[in-house]
Motif scaffolding. Structure first.
Motif, PDB file in Angstrom:
ATOM      1  N   TRP A 146      -0.181 126.736  58.500  1.00 47.83           N
ATOM      2  CA  TRP A 146      -0.500 127.202  59.856  1.00 47.83           C
ATOM      3  C   TRP A 146      -1.815 127.982  59.856  1.00 47.83           C
ATOM      4  CZ3 TRP A 146      -1.342 131.842  62.298  1.00 47.83           C
ATOM      5  CH2 TRP A 146      -1.270 131.855  63.686  1.00 47.83           C
ATOM      6  N   VAL A 147      -1.979 128.886  58.905  1.00 46.14           N
ATOM      7  CA  VAL A 147      -3.202 129.696  58.820  1.00 46.14           C
ATOM      8  C   VAL A 147      -4.411 128.805  58.568  1.00 46.14           C
ATOM      9  CG1 VAL A 147      -4.411 131.443  57.451  1.00 46.14           C
ATOM     10  CG2 VAL A 147      -2.040 131.820  58.127  1.00 46.14           C
ATOM     11  N   ILE A 148      -4.286 127.845  57.678  1.00 47.08           N
ATOM     12  CA  ILE A 148      -5.394 126.937  57.382  1.00 47.08           C
ATOM     13  C   ILE A 148      -5.763 126.116  58.613  1.00 47.08           C
ATOM     14  CG2 ILE A 148      -6.054 124.872  56.059  1.00 47.08           C
ATOM     15  CD1 ILE A 148      -4.466 126.119  53.696  1.00 47.08           C
ATOM     16  N   ARG A 149      -4.760 125.566  59.299  1.00 46.30           N
ATOM     17  CA  ARG A 149      -5.020 124.736  60.479  1.00 46.30           C
ATOM     18  C   ARG A 149      -5.676 125.562  61.582  1.00 46.30           C
ATOM     19  NH1 ARG A 149      -7.234 120.887  61.690  1.00 46.30           N
ATOM     20  NH2 ARG A 149      -6.427 120.199  59.729  1.00 46.30           N
ATOM     21  N   VAL A 150      -5.183 126.764  61.841  1.00 45.62           N
ATOM     22  CA  VAL A 150      -5.751 127.625  62.879  1.00 45.62           C
ATOM     23  C   VAL A 150      -7.186 128.009  62.507  1.00 45.62           C
ATOM     24  CG1 VAL A 150      -5.560 129.894  63.994  1.00 45.62           C
ATOM     25  CG2 VAL A 150      -3.534 128.469  63.723  1.00 45.62           C
ATOM     26  N   THR A 151      -7.430 128.274  61.237  1.00 44.68           N
ATOM     27  CA  THR A 151      -8.770 128.629  60.779  1.00 44.68           C
ATOM     28  C   THR A 151      -9.740 127.464  60.976  1.00 44.68           C
ATOM     29  OG1 THR A 151      -7.860 130.161  59.147  1.00 44.68           O
ATOM     30  CG2 THR A 151     -10.130 129.438  58.811  1.00 44.68           C
ATOM     31  N   LEU A 152      -9.342 126.270  60.566  1.00 44.72           N
ATOM     32  CA  LEU A 152     -10.203 125.093  60.741  1.00 44.72           C
ATOM     33  C   LEU A 152     -10.489 124.826  62.216  1.00 44.72           C
ATOM     34  CD1 LEU A 152      -8.766 122.651  58.060  1.00 44.72           C
ATOM     35  CD2 LEU A 152     -10.975 123.826  58.034  1.00 44.72           C
ATOM     36  N   ASN A 153      -9.479 124.957  63.063  1.00 45.18           N
ATOM     37  CA  ASN A 153      -9.684 124.746  64.494  1.00 45.18           C
ATOM     38  C   ASN A 153     -10.627 125.793  65.080  1.00 45.18           C
ATOM     39  OD1 ASN A 153      -8.057 122.491  64.538  1.00 45.18           O
ATOM     40  ND2 ASN A 153      -6.240 123.599  65.218  1.00 45.18           N
ATOM     41  N   ALA A 154     -10.496 127.038  64.651  1.00 47.51           N
ATOM     42  CA  ALA A 154     -11.379 128.104  65.141  1.00 47.51           C
ATOM     43  C   ALA A 154     -12.822 127.841  64.697  1.00 47.51           C
ATOM     44  CB  ALA A 154     -10.894 129.465  64.649  1.00 47.51           C
ATOM     45  N   CYS A 155     -12.999 127.368  63.469  1.00 47.01           N
ATOM     46  CA  CYS A 155     -14.345 127.028  62.979  1.00 47.01           C
ATOM     47  C   CYS A 155     -14.942 125.892  63.809  1.00 47.01           C
ATOM     48  CB  CYS A 155     -14.302 126.617  61.513  1.00 47.01           C
ATOM     49  SG  CYS A 155     -13.971 127.967  60.382  1.00 47.01           S
ATOM     50  N   LYS A 156     -14.164 124.856  64.057  1.00 43.82           N
ATOM     51  CA  LYS A 156     -14.645 123.730  64.858  1.00 43.82           C
ATOM     52  C   LYS A 156     -15.004 124.176  66.264  1.00 43.82           C
ATOM     53  CE  LYS A 156     -12.091 120.156  62.383  1.00 43.82           C
ATOM     54  NZ  LYS A 156     -10.989 119.190  62.456  1.00 43.82           N
ATOM     55  N   ASP A 157     -14.172 125.022  66.866  1.00 41.94           N
ATOM     56  CA  ASP A 157     -14.456 125.527  68.208  1.00 41.94           C
ATOM     57  C   ASP A 157     -15.766 126.299  68.238  1.00 41.94           C
ATOM     58  OD1 ASP A 157     -12.121 124.412  69.134  1.00 41.94           O
ATOM     59  OD2 ASP A 157     -10.990 126.303  69.144  1.00 41.94           O
ATOM     60  N   LEU A 158     -15.996 127.129  67.233  1.00 44.84           N
ATOM     61  CA  LEU A 158     -17.232 127.898  67.184  1.00 44.84           C
ATOM     62  C   LEU A 158     -18.440 126.981  67.016  1.00 44.84           C
ATOM     63  CD1 LEU A 158     -18.655 130.670  67.091  1.00 44.84           C
ATOM     64  CD2 LEU A 158     -18.406 130.570  64.614  1.00 44.84           C
ATOM     65  N   LEU A 159     -18.327 126.000  66.137  1.00 48.03           N
ATOM     66  CA  LEU A 159     -19.448 125.099  65.875  1.00 48.03           C
ATOM     67  C   LEU A 159     -19.820 124.247  67.087  1.00 48.03           C
ATOM     68  CD1 LEU A 159     -18.607 123.977  62.241  1.00 48.03           C
ATOM     69  CD2 LEU A 159     -20.499 125.444  62.968  1.00 48.03           C
ATOM     70  N   LYS A 160     -18.845 123.900  67.909  1.00 45.77           N
ATOM     71  CA  LYS A 160     -19.169 123.071  69.078  1.00 45.77           C
ATOM     72  C   LYS A 160     -19.305 123.889  70.358  1.00 45.77           C
ATOM     73  CE  LYS A 160     -14.399 121.739  70.032  1.00 45.77           C
ATOM     74  NZ  LYS A 160     -13.439 120.668  70.081  1.00 45.77           N
ATOM     75  N   SER A 161     -19.283 125.210  70.253  1.00 47.52           N
ATOM     76  CA  SER A 161     -19.401 126.047  71.441  1.00 47.52           C
ATOM     77  C   SER A 161     -20.789 125.914  72.056  1.00 47.52           C
ATOM     78  CB  SER A 161     -19.118 127.506  71.107  1.00 47.52           C
ATOM     79  OG  SER A 161     -20.171 128.064  70.365  1.00 47.52           O
ATOM     80  N   PHE A 162     -20.874 126.095  73.358  1.00 46.11           N
ATOM     81  CA  PHE A 162     -22.124 125.995  74.085  1.00 46.11           C
ATOM     82  C   PHE A 162     -23.130 127.011  73.551  1.00 46.11           C
ATOM     83  CE2 PHE A 162     -24.941 127.274  77.541  1.00 46.11           C
ATOM     84  CZ  PHE A 162     -25.485 126.056  77.870  1.00 46.11           C
ATOM     85  N   PHE A 163     -22.677 128.239  73.351  1.00 43.82           N
ATOM     86  CA  PHE A 163     -23.569 129.302  72.888  1.00 43.82           C
ATOM     87  C   PHE A 163     -24.206 128.924  71.549  1.00 43.82           C
ATOM     88  CE2 PHE A 163     -24.276 133.076  70.276  1.00 43.82           C
ATOM     89  CZ  PHE A 163     -25.189 133.743  71.066  1.00 43.82           C
ATOM     90  N   ARG A 164     -23.402 128.458  70.637  1.00 46.12           N
ATOM     91  CA  ARG A 164     -23.900 128.133  69.301  1.00 46.12           C
ATOM     92  C   ARG A 164     -24.892 126.970  69.337  1.00 46.12           C
ATOM     93  NH1 ARG A 164     -22.352 129.740  63.774  1.00 46.12           N
ATOM     94  NH2 ARG A 164     -23.060 128.051  62.480  1.00 46.12           N
ATOM     95  N   SER A 165     -24.645 126.000  70.195  1.00 46.20           N
ATOM     96  CA  SER A 165     -25.514 124.832  70.220  1.00 46.20           C
ATOM     97  C   SER A 165     -26.811 125.083  70.977  1.00 46.20           C
ATOM     98  CB  SER A 165     -24.780 123.651  70.856  1.00 46.20           C
ATOM     99  OG  SER A 165     -24.513 123.907  72.225  1.00 46.20           O
TER     100      SER A 165
END
Length: 138
Positions: A37-56
């Motif tokens: 669960w921790v690994i999956r939530v961490t990977l999803n949070a990383c993906k969300d940050l990488l594709k966020s409007f602000f980051r791009s």
């Protein structure tokens, strides 16, 4: 760190995941389930940050100046002049010219009066003209 390539972003994600874990009401079946669960939530949070409007849509000034990619010498000279400005002047120039914010938006972001932002922009432009050897009336 592997996904984000930034220590600061990694710390942010760690805090986000820990907060989700602390507030979660999920009943874990085993230690392995909890770890997954921790690994999956961490990977999803990383993906969300990488594709966020602000980051791009943003780039740090340090990244721009340290890029090995070819940059016209006049652009590099302007960027170095901007980086050499005092912090308050550098902030308004960066937000206005590099990020595209208007003076009223910059005022909201920095918590300053709009007229103060206009004054800082004018003074910053003058400082840049002097550093770059441009015309005083330009």
């Amino acid at each position: 760190m592997i996904h984000l390539k930034s220590y600061a972003d990694t710390e942010d994600i760690f805090q986000t995941v820990f907060l989700k874990y602390a507030l979660s009401s999920v009943q874990f079946e085993s230690d392995e389930h909890e770890k997954a669960w921790v690994i999956r939530v961490t990977l999803n949070a990383c993906k969300d940050l990488l594709k966020s409007f602000f980051r791009s849509r943003t780039t740090s000034l340090e990244t721009l100046i340290d890029q090995p990619a070819p940059m016209a010498s006049e652009h590099r000279e302007v960027l170095e002049a901007v980086l050499s400005l005092p912090a308050k002047n550098r902030e308004v120039i960066y937000l206005h010219y590099y990020e595209g914010y208007s003076a009223p938006e910059i005022g909201e972001i920095l918590g300053r009066n709009v007229n103060t932002v206009y004054t800082l922009l004018a003074r910053s432009r003058q400082m840049l003209r002097e550093k770059l050897g441009g015309e005083a009336d330009a």
